[in-house]
Scaffold this motif. Structure first.
Motif, PDB file in Angstrom:
ATOM      1  N   CYS A   8      31.564  22.399  37.641  1.00  0.00           N
ATOM      2  CA  CYS A   8      32.607  22.526  36.625  1.00  0.00           C
ATOM      3  C   CYS A   8      32.969  23.978  36.407  1.00  0.00           C
ATOM      4  O   CYS A   8      34.133  24.321  36.237  1.00  0.00           O
ATOM      5  N   HIS A  34      37.658  16.666  42.221  1.00  0.00           N
ATOM      6  CA  HIS A  34      36.650  16.891  41.184  1.00  0.00           C
ATOM      7  C   HIS A  34      37.067  16.228  39.878  1.00  0.00           C
ATOM      8  O   HIS A  34      36.261  15.588  39.208  1.00  0.00           O
ATOM      9  N   CYS A  38      35.085  13.700  37.380  1.00  0.00           N
ATOM     10  CA  CYS A  38      34.471  14.433  36.283  1.00  0.00           C
ATOM     11  C   CYS A  38      35.318  14.284  35.023  1.00  0.00           C
ATOM     12  O   CYS A  38      36.428  14.815  34.935  1.00  0.00           O
ATOM     13  N   CYS A  41      36.249  17.697  33.057  1.00  0.00           N
ATOM     14  CA  CYS A  41      37.334  18.512  33.585  1.00  0.00           C
ATOM     15  C   CYS A  41      38.671  17.786  33.477  1.00  0.00           C
ATOM     16  O   CYS A  41      39.713  18.403  33.315  1.00  0.00           O
TER      17      CYS A  41
HETATM   18 ZN    ZN Z   1      33.947  19.106  35.987  1.00  0.00          ZN
END
Ligand code: ZN
Length: 146
Positions: A8, A34, A38, A41
């Motif tokens: 991250c 990502h 995630c 994020c």
């Molecule tokens: Zn992340």
């Protein structure tokens, strides 16, 4: 071995870059991969995107080049008010000026008040005339630009 947190840390700076359109295609793809897995994020991306849109929406209307044209109808009523006021005040001022010059019995405070009114009217007239001229110049400039 990389933990989620350190991943991250790598992607977070890319998020604002992505929103500004500054990333390469490869960076963009890595970031999208990502974000897809995630939640943290993804939330950050959505937040920043929203903030950026708000910023654009807030700044655009106040930008000097993006000001909406002045509504000319709005000017009518103040103009009428000034016109009526002048129609009443100007003859009075003329009469007062005449009295000021011809009537020696006039009390001093009346002379001072009338002198002040006449002077004020002259100053205002010059000021308004100057503004009109400047506004006319700006209008011409706008026409030329269009
Ligand atoms: Zn992340």
């Amino acid at each position: 071995m990389t933990t989620e947190a350190s991943k991250c840390a790598v992607y977070e700076p890319l998020i604002s870059g992505a929103l500004d359109g500054e990333l390469t295609q490869q960076e963009q793809q890595h970031l999208q991969l990502h974000i897809a897995e995630c939640a943290k994020c993804q939330r950050l991306y959505t937040e920043l995107e929203g903030m950026q849109q708000q910023l654009r929406a807030g700044i655009a209307p106040t930008h000097p080049l993006h000001q909406p044209p002045v509504n000319r109808a709005v000017r009518f009523w103040p103009l009428l008010g000034w016109l009526l006021l002048l129609l009443g005040v100007l003859p009075l001022l003329g009469y007062a000026g005449y009295q000021l010059l011809t009537d020696p019995q006039l009390p001093v405070w009346v002379r001072l008040a009338m002198g002040s009114m006449i002077l004020g009217a002259v100053v205002l007239f010059i000021y308004v005339a100057r503004q009109r001229v400047m506004a006319a110049r700006t209008d011409n400039y706008k026409k030329v630009k269009l």
